[in-house]
Scaffold this motif. Structure first.
Motif, PDB file in Angstrom:
ATOM      1  N   LYS A  21      21.370  15.022  55.559  1.00 35.98           N
ATOM      2  CA  LYS A  21      20.986  13.648  54.800  1.00 35.98           C
ATOM      3  C   LYS A  21      21.631  12.209  55.574  1.00 35.98           C
ATOM      4  N   SER A  23      21.564   7.829  55.604  1.00 35.16           N
ATOM      5  CA  SER A  23      22.293   6.685  54.575  1.00 35.16           C
ATOM      6  C   SER A  23      21.229   6.543  53.536  1.00 35.16           C
ATOM      7  N   TRP A  26      21.749   9.228  50.882  1.00 36.28           N
ATOM      8  CA  TRP A  26      22.722   9.125  49.988  1.00 36.28           C
ATOM      9  C   TRP A  26      22.812   7.777  49.023  1.00 36.28           C
ATOM     10  N   THR A  27      22.471   6.546  49.571  1.00 33.53           N
ATOM     11  CA  THR A  27      22.091   5.388  48.820  1.00 33.53           C
ATOM     12  C   THR A  27      21.228   5.698  47.637  1.00 33.53           C
ATOM     13  N   ILE A  30      23.106   7.664  45.051  1.00 33.24           N
ATOM     14  CA  ILE A  30      24.089   6.718  44.383  1.00 33.24           C
ATOM     15  C   ILE A  30      23.595   5.924  43.425  1.00 33.24           C
ATOM     16  N   PHE A  46      29.770   8.412  45.973  1.00 33.27           N
ATOM     17  CA  PHE A  46      30.015   7.292  46.961  1.00 33.27           C
ATOM     18  C   PHE A  46      31.143   7.660  47.852  1.00 33.27           C
ATOM     19  N   LYS A  48      32.319  10.185  48.625  1.00 32.16           N
ATOM     20  CA  LYS A  48      32.202  11.536  49.549  1.00 32.16           C
ATOM     21  C   LYS A  48      31.336  11.142  50.621  1.00 32.16           C
ATOM     22  N   MET A  49      30.598   9.930  50.470  1.00 30.29           N
ATOM     23  CA  MET A  49      29.692   9.441  51.631  1.00 30.29           C
ATOM     24  C   MET A  49      30.239   9.198  52.929  1.00 30.29           C
ATOM     25  N   LYS A  52      29.872   4.313  54.978  1.00 33.10           N
ATOM     26  CA  LYS A  52      29.579   3.412  53.953  1.00 33.10           C
ATOM     27  C   LYS A  52      29.084   1.961  54.594  1.00 33.10           C
ATOM     28  N   SER A  56      24.981   0.604  51.017  1.00 28.53           N
ATOM     29  CA  SER A  56      25.402   1.719  49.940  1.00 28.53           C
ATOM     30  C   SER A  56      26.482   0.841  48.974  1.00 28.53           C
TER      31      SER A  56
END
Length: 455
Positions: A21, A23, A26-27, A30, A46, A48-49, A52, A56
């Protein structure tokens, strides 16, 4: 895609299947959770990201703003600032300004505006648009006009925001003048522009002008009216006493009218004391099995005014069976860093004796007028004294800085008696009082209200 289609759980299955994964992955997830109203899932993911960044943080905060979690978005914004995240892009500022607008907290909005100036983003088009909207929604329409006037670049959002803002504050002539100025620049209005224009006409009773804008939208710009446009036109006709035309409009419009649409017409019938149309509308509305408690109150009042006691009993039996309870009224006033919320009938506030004492003094000044009627005089006075907006105004006069404008937000519509009383209070105390109720903004000053009694 799945999140925007209302299926964030399927989106999460895909997210979990990505072995490496980045950014953006993830973004996207989220943001999907946040915009879908899944606040806890968004925040947990968020946290767990691994790394950041501003993107994000923006995805989380702007998503929460869009889904109505405005207070949470502010706490997260403050956390982001405490971590020293560089705001290299102003989009997050426009989002948090939007949260201030929806909360109607002018102090917060002003603080974010200061940050905008500090970071040098006041010239950003979408930040300026957000500021215009925020100041209008926070009752400071003069500040909104000032910011709009300073903008070097304007788009349709800029013009529409200031047109809608001035319309909401009863500045109909200003709104219509701004529309003409916008047309002179070569910009074409959009759907929202016409909502603001018809709304402006509605709140000062410009019936012919409102009809013109509705026709112009279709004929001159090829815009198909939405339910909101029909509702605004219906509101204009109803408020101005054109009840038969309003009823015909509901029957002719290409949308199935909902409970709120029929209830708006019924409320107008009640206001204009048109029993004939009122009973017809009430019977139809009752057949729809309404869900809103205020609709049942309105139905009961209409039937009672026509002495149709069997129908009144039927409505009250339905209310009892559905355990319908009227939404309690409350008003909020912000004084500097302090905010106070008053419930209607509240008698437990620490300053209740001071508040009641001041209200009694103000009442003595108004005794010559006939602002209190219908109910037995003493009972009515006792009842009205404890309406939430009066408690908030009295508290503001007692605790606020002398001469400051009082800004109050109320969850329900201001009642007719309180509307009259607040006009009198504005003369007695020589103070401007701004009330944002469920329908519109009221600026009480020198014994007058900006709504001109069209509310």
């Amino acid at each position: 895609m799945y999140a925007k289609c209302g299926l964030p759980d399927i989106g999460r299955v895909l997210f979990d299947s990505i072995s490496s994964k980045n950014s953006i992955s993830w973004t996207a997830m989220i943001s999907g959770y946040a915009q879908s109203g899944r606040k806890l899932d968004a925040i947990q993911l968020f946290q767990k990201m691994p790394v950041k960044n501003l993107l994000s943080w923006t995805a989380l905060i702007s998503g929460l703003v869009q889904s109505g979690n405005w207070v949470d978005s502010f706490y997260l914004f403050m956390e982001m600032r405490s971590k020293g995240i560089d705001i290299a892009d102003p989009f997050i500022l426009s989002s948090i300004i939007g949260a201030s607008a929806n909360l109607a907290v002018l102090g917060l909005g002003k603080q974010i505006h200061c940050l905008v100036i500090l970071l040098g983003y006041e010239s950003s088009l979408f930040v300026s648009n957000a500021l215009v909207d925020m100041y209008a929604k926070c009752s400071d329409v003069l500040a909104a006009i000032k910011i709009f006037g300073r903008m070097v670049q304007r788009d349709i959002v800029s013009w529409t925001s200031i047109i809608v803002g001035t319309a909401q504050h009863g500045l109909a002539e200003e709104a219509l003048s701004l529309y003409n100025r916008m047309l002179s620049t070569g910009l074409k209005p959009n759907e929202v522009t016409f909502v603001g224009l018809i709304y402006a006409c509605s709140h000062v009773g410009l019936v012919s002008k409102g009809r013109y804008f509705f026709k112009s939208m279709i004929k001159d710009y090829g815009i198909n009216p939405s339910l909101q446009h029909y509702t605004c036109l219906l509101d204009l006709l109803s408020r101005s006493g054109h009840l038969e035309e309003a009823e015909n409009l509901i029957k002719a419009m290409p949308f199935k009218p909902d409970e709120a649409t029929w209830a708006a017409l019924l409320s107008a019938c009640n206001h204009h004391r048109n029993t004939l149309i009122g009973i017809r509308v009430a019977d139809h509305l009752l057949s729809l099995k309404p869900e809103d408690p205020s609709t049942y109150i309105l139905l009961s009042n209409i039937y009672a005014s026509a002495a149709m006691w069997e129908s009144v009993s039927k409505v009250r039996r339905l209310m009892a069976a559905m355990e319908v309870k009227k939404e309690p009224g409350y008003s909020c006033i912000v004084l500097g860093k302090e905010s106070q919320v008053f419930l209607a009938g509240e008698t437990s506030h620490p300053a209740k004796d001071e508040i009641f004492g001041l209200l009694k003094e103000l009442d003595a000044e108004m005794k010559r007028s006939s602002v209190l009627h219908d109910l037995e005089q003493q009972e009515k006075e006792r009842h009205l004294f404890w309406h939430s907006e009066r408690l908030a105004v009295a508290y503001g006069l007692l605790k606020g800085i002398p001469g400051m404008v009082l800004h109050i937000v109320k969850n329900l519509r201001v009642c007719g008696d309180c509307h009259t009383v607040l006009k009198f209070i504005s003369i007695i105390v020589k103070r401007e009082i701004v009330v944002r109720d469920a329908n519109r903004y009221h600026h009480f000053k020198d014994g007058k209200c900006s709504c001109n009694n069209f509310w």
